[in-house]
Design a protein around this motif. Structure first.
Motif, PDB file in Angstrom:
ATOM      1  N   GLY A 393      30.460  38.654  35.307  1.00 14.04           N
ATOM      2  CA  GLY A 393      29.019  38.658  34.619  1.00 14.04           C
ATOM      3  C   GLY A 393      27.595  38.984  35.236  1.00 14.04           C
ATOM      4  N   TYR A 394      26.909  39.030  34.197  1.00 15.70           N
ATOM      5  CA  TYR A 394      25.485  38.793  35.476  1.00 15.70           C
ATOM      6  C   TYR A 394      24.335  38.026  34.318  1.00 15.70           C
ATOM      7  CZ  TYR A 394      28.098  42.950  36.535  1.00 15.70           C
ATOM      8  OH  TYR A 394      28.936  44.046  37.091  1.00 15.70           O
ATOM      9  N   VAL A 409      19.572  50.594  37.125  1.00 21.98           N
ATOM     10  CA  VAL A 409      19.771  49.888  38.381  1.00 21.98           C
ATOM     11  C   VAL A 409      19.102  48.854  38.553  1.00 21.98           C
ATOM     12  CG1 VAL A 409      20.088  49.711  40.128  1.00 21.98           C
ATOM     13  CG2 VAL A 409      20.892  51.823  38.889  1.00 21.98           C
ATOM     14  N   ILE A 410      20.029  47.511  37.984  1.00 19.78           N
ATOM     15  CA  ILE A 410      18.957  46.000  37.434  1.00 19.78           C
ATOM     16  C   ILE A 410      19.423  45.386  39.259  1.00 19.78           C
ATOM     17  CG2 ILE A 410      19.091  44.339  36.218  1.00 19.78           C
ATOM     18  CD1 ILE A 410      19.981  46.322  33.560  1.00 19.78           C
ATOM     19  N   ALA A 411      18.445  44.333  39.042  1.00 21.83           N
ATOM     20  CA  ALA A 411      18.286  43.463  40.241  1.00 21.83           C
ATOM     21  C   ALA A 411      18.942  42.184  39.933  1.00 21.83           C
ATOM     22  CB  ALA A 411      17.918  43.552  41.475  1.00 21.83           C
ATOM     23  N   GLU A 412      19.714  41.513  40.209  1.00 21.55           N
ATOM     24  CA  GLU A 412      20.076  39.937  39.341  1.00 21.55           C
ATOM     25  C   GLU A 412      19.189  39.327  39.705  1.00 21.55           C
ATOM     26  OE1 GLU A 412      23.957  37.890  37.149  1.00 21.55           O
ATOM     27  OE2 GLU A 412      24.190  38.704  39.412  1.00 21.55           O
ATOM     28  N   ASP A 413      18.466  38.400  39.537  1.00 18.50           N
ATOM     29  CA  ASP A 413      17.941  37.039  39.903  1.00 18.50           C
ATOM     30  C   ASP A 413      18.261  35.888  39.372  1.00 18.50           C
ATOM     31  OD1 ASP A 413      16.615  35.057  41.149  1.00 18.50           O
ATOM     32  OD2 ASP A 413      14.599  35.336  40.569  1.00 18.50           O
ATOM     33  N   GLY A 414      19.390  35.662  38.865  1.00 16.84           N
ATOM     34  CA  GLY A 414      20.181  34.576  37.830  1.00 16.84           C
ATOM     35  C   GLY A 414      21.086  33.168  38.617  1.00 16.84           C
ATOM     36  N   SER A 415      21.870  32.367  38.246  1.00 15.18           N
ATOM     37  CA  SER A 415      22.339  31.616  38.522  1.00 15.18           C
ATOM     38  C   SER A 415      23.772  31.676  39.327  1.00 15.18           C
ATOM     39  CB  SER A 415      22.658  30.521  37.423  1.00 15.18           C
ATOM     40  OG  SER A 415      21.606  29.943  36.832  1.00 15.18           O
ATOM     41  N   LEU A 417      26.295  33.316  42.065  1.00 15.29           N
ATOM     42  CA  LEU A 417      26.542  34.600  42.070  1.00 15.29           C
ATOM     43  C   LEU A 417      25.254  35.844  42.138  1.00 15.29           C
ATOM     44  CD1 LEU A 417      30.214  35.535  41.870  1.00 15.29           C
ATOM     45  CD2 LEU A 417      29.052  35.187  44.064  1.00 15.29           C
ATOM     46  N   GLN A 418      24.983  36.819  43.345  1.00 17.32           N
ATOM     47  CA  GLN A 418      24.395  37.691  42.655  1.00 17.32           C
ATOM     48  C   GLN A 418      24.032  39.212  42.954  1.00 17.32           C
ATOM     49  OE1 GLN A 418      20.808  36.045  41.887  1.00 17.32           O
ATOM     50  NE2 GLN A 418      22.285  35.057  41.725  1.00 17.32           N
ATOM     51  N   HIS A 419      24.494  39.816  42.271  1.00 18.67           N
ATOM     52  CA  HIS A 419      24.433  41.272  41.744  1.00 18.67           C
ATOM     53  C   HIS A 419      23.254  42.096  41.650  1.00 18.67           C
ATOM     54  CE1 HIS A 419      27.530  38.775  40.627  1.00 18.67           C
ATOM     55  NE2 HIS A 419      28.527  39.628  40.993  1.00 18.67           N
ATOM     56  N   LEU A 420      23.580  43.624  42.154  1.00 15.57           N
ATOM     57  CA  LEU A 420      22.950  44.840  41.512  1.00 15.57           C
ATOM     58  C   LEU A 420      23.832  45.546  40.952  1.00 15.57           C
ATOM     59  CD1 LEU A 420      22.112  46.695  45.086  1.00 15.57           C
ATOM     60  CD2 LEU A 420      20.807  45.635  43.193  1.00 15.57           C
ATOM     61  N   PHE A 421      23.460  45.713  39.200  1.00 17.51           N
ATOM     62  CA  PHE A 421      24.472  45.967  38.584  1.00 17.51           C
ATOM     63  C   PHE A 421      23.636  47.428  37.605  1.00 17.51           C
ATOM     64  CE2 PHE A 421      22.627  43.181  36.120  1.00 17.51           C
ATOM     65  CZ  PHE A 421      22.104  43.195  35.214  1.00 17.51           C
ATOM     66  N   GLY A 422      24.879  47.952  37.193  1.00 13.28           N
ATOM     67  CA  GLY A 422      24.231  49.736  36.276  1.00 13.28           C
ATOM     68  C   GLY A 422      24.332  49.825  35.149  1.00 13.28           C
ATOM     69  N   VAL A 429      28.360  48.709  31.380  1.00 14.63           N
ATOM     70  CA  VAL A 429      27.889  47.991  32.565  1.00 14.63           C
ATOM     71  C   VAL A 429      29.153  47.983  33.752  1.00 14.63           C
ATOM     72  CG1 VAL A 429      26.084  46.759  31.774  1.00 14.63           C
ATOM     73  CG2 VAL A 429      28.334  46.417  32.269  1.00 14.63           C
ATOM     74  N   TYR A 430      28.377  48.337  35.416  1.00 14.87           N
ATOM     75  CA  TYR A 430      29.294  48.437  36.113  1.00 14.87           C
ATOM     76  C   TYR A 430      28.493  47.597  37.255  1.00 14.87           C
ATOM     77  CZ  TYR A 430      26.237  52.123  37.458  1.00 14.87           C
ATOM     78  OH  TYR A 430      25.394  53.085  37.873  1.00 14.87           O
ATOM     79  N   PRO A 431      29.750  46.772  37.878  1.00 14.18           N
ATOM     80  CA  PRO A 431      28.721  46.308  39.149  1.00 14.18           C
ATOM     81  C   PRO A 431      28.395  47.043  40.176  1.00 14.18           C
ATOM     82  CG  PRO A 431      30.763  46.267  39.145  1.00 14.18           C
ATOM     83  CD  PRO A 431      30.882  46.830  37.962  1.00 14.18           C
ATOM     84  N   LEU A 432      27.407  47.463  41.228  1.00 22.47           N
ATOM     85  CA  LEU A 432      27.206  48.240  41.787  1.00 22.47           C
ATOM     86  C   LEU A 432      27.559  47.164  43.832  1.00 22.47           C
ATOM     87  CD1 LEU A 432      24.853  50.062  41.411  1.00 22.47           C
ATOM     88  CD2 LEU A 432      26.182  51.374  42.348  1.00 22.47           C
ATOM     89  N   ALA A 433      26.705  46.328  43.999  1.00 22.80           N
ATOM     90  CA  ALA A 433      27.230  45.045  45.068  1.00 22.80           C
ATOM     91  C   ALA A 433      26.524  44.005  44.847  1.00 22.80           C
ATOM     92  CB  ALA A 433      25.375  45.539  46.454  1.00 22.80           C
TER      93      ALA A 433
END
Length: 483
Positions: A393-394, A409-415, A417-422, A429-433
């Motif tokens: 989840g993101y 493509v979205i950069a995550e700044d949450g709580s 784990l931190q992801h790049l996701f599309g 949606v899908y994970p990129l990094a």
């Protein structure tokens, strides 16, 4: 002229007939539930949330033996700059706290990247501030600024200062004439927090010509407030800007150029402080009811009409711009973040953490502003992430870009784990990094957000930053158009 209820209703009907968003992003989440996880049941309360990624994208993320960046199989990364490790052409360290970034095409196969460094306050508070390069300094007391990174065809990297002596340089934005607008997410006046000049402005940085950056001048016409990001309408010349602030929440702004003004390199610094019109968004629903905060929208596909209310004192000498409007005058949003111009309009992010809003029903939104219809549409709604410490989840969308392969493509700044996701054109949606360098939890939030997500001019490389300690990464792999 204010947008009438009749006009808004007509435009909403047109926008809702079939596919509302066309072009690069296509039908991204135009229908309720479009971004719900594949095969996942809809929430009982009717909210359309992003769930676990299924189907689209490039498969699961593979752990990195080096402990830096997890990517799908077949993808790889390269470290371009690393604060405290790589150096500028002056021999000084790459500054820390990488943030907004854009890529430009240089001569002979060179890629030029302008990288913000989100450093706030006096220089003494940071181990690696932006060096005070002669002629490129706005306020010698401030620690932030931008560097320009040159990536040559053979892989060689060079880096130099684009601007120094600015503060809290956050998302920013590129221009249609191939320059960079760096935004200060700061409102310090001279004499506050050790600053010797006023801050809270936008500055233009030219990655192609070092001489054009000498004697930095703020674009005061864009206003003085906690700037986050900016985009320019290439057809009409309007600038759209986000404000990341609270107490009260920040605003979405539009700057209209003065009659006869023509954009181009270096033209913004010639504007008078009161040039053009700076205004804040005021939204209303199809029944004509005022919307006080964008968080009221709880379903993708929600459309609001937009009027623009002139800012009384854009330089905010005595009262912050967002505080100059009384109740019911403008629409606010918590943590307005990144922006990207595509499809004839502006995508922009409203992002906030749950701890700042106890009991909040969702953790972030992506909106699309259509200047022709003067409407905004909720295209992405990210729901509460039940377990941020686990993959699947993101939360907390921040920087954003439109992919040449379709979707966002979205950069995550949450709580956690931190992801790049599309997010694909079909609404999945899908994970990129995944950041594996500094992984945190809600109890121990020692993590670092992703920032500066953008593609190279040829679309072959995705650039992104891990903000702390400050690492720029180049990601390559078998890119393909999403489904």
């Amino acid at each position: 002229m204010p947008l009438s209820r009749r006009d808004f209703t007509a435009r909403t009907v047109i926008a809702g007939a079939g596919v509302a968003l066309t072009g690069t992003v296509g039908a991204l989440a135009t229908a309720p539930g479009a971004l719900a996880a594949e095969d996942a049941p809809a929430p009982e309360d009717g909210r359309q949330e992003l769930g676990r990624p299924h189907g689209p994208g490039y498969g699961p993320l593979v752990a990195d033996p080096a402990g830096l960046l997890a990517l799908p199989a077949g993808f790889s990364y390269r470290v371009i700059t690393h604060s405290g490790v790589t150096t500028l052409d002056s021999g000084e360290s790459t500054p820390s706290n990488h943030d907004g970034t854009a890529a430009f095409e240089g001569h002979r196969g060179v890629t030029l990247l302008v990288n913000n460094h989100e450093l706030k306050g006096p220089r003494a508070g940071w181990k690696h501030p932006v060096p005070l390069t002669e002629g490129l300094v706005y306020d010698p007391a401030a620690s932030g600024g931008c560097t320009v990174v040159e990536v040559r065809r053979g892989g060689e990297v060079a880096e130099w200062v684009g601007i120094a002596g600015t503060s809290t340089n956050c998302a920013g934005g590129s221009t249609p004439w191939d320059t960079w607008l760096t935004c200060e997410e700061n409102e310090d006046l001279a004499g506050k927090n050790g600053m010797t000049k006023d801050h809270g402005y936008v500055f233009e940085v030219d990655p192609h010509d070092r001489r054009a950056n000498r004697d930095p001048k703020p674009v005061k016409a864009f206003g003085r407030y906690a700037h986050e990001a900016v985009v320019i309408d290439p057809r009409h010349g309007h600038a759209y800007l986000t404000e990341d602030a609270s107490g009260p929440n920040g605003l979405l702004y539009r700057w209209t150029p003065p009659q006869g003004f023509r954009h181009g390199r270096g033209k913004l610094r010639t504007l008078a402080a009161d040039a053009g019109v700076l205004a804040a968004a005021k939204c209303f629903d199809s029944a004509g009811r005022f919307v006080d905060d964008l968080s009221r929208a709880t379903k993708t596909g929600t459309v609001y009409g937009v009027d623009w209310v002139t800012v009384p004192d854009r330089d905010a000498r005595t009262t912050a711009v967002r505080k100059q409007f009384g109740e019911g005058a403008v629409t606010r949003a918590r943590k307005l973040e990144g922006m990207w111009w595509a499809d004839g309009g502006a995508y922009f992010v409203s992002s906030y953490a749950r701890e700042e809003s106890p009991g909040a029903a969702h953790d972030g939104q992506v909106w699309f502003y259509d200047p022709k219809r003067r409407t905004i549409r909720l295209t992405v709604l990210i729901g509460v992430n039940a377990d941020p410490s686990a993959d699947g989840g993101y939360d907390g969308p921040d920087n954003i870009t439109v992919s040449p392969y379709g979707g966002l493509v979205i950069a995550e700044d949450g709580s956690g784990l931190q992801h790049l996701f599309g997010a694909t054109e079909s609404g999945r949606v899908y994970p990129l990094a995944r950041n594996e360098l500094n992984i945190g939890t809600e109890q121990e939030p020692e993590y670092s957000e992703f920032t500066g997500v953008c593609f190279s001019p040829d679309g072959r490389t995705l650039y992104a930053n891990i903000q702390d300690p400050g690492i720029m990464l180049a990601i390559t792999g078998p890119w393909r158009r999403g489904r």
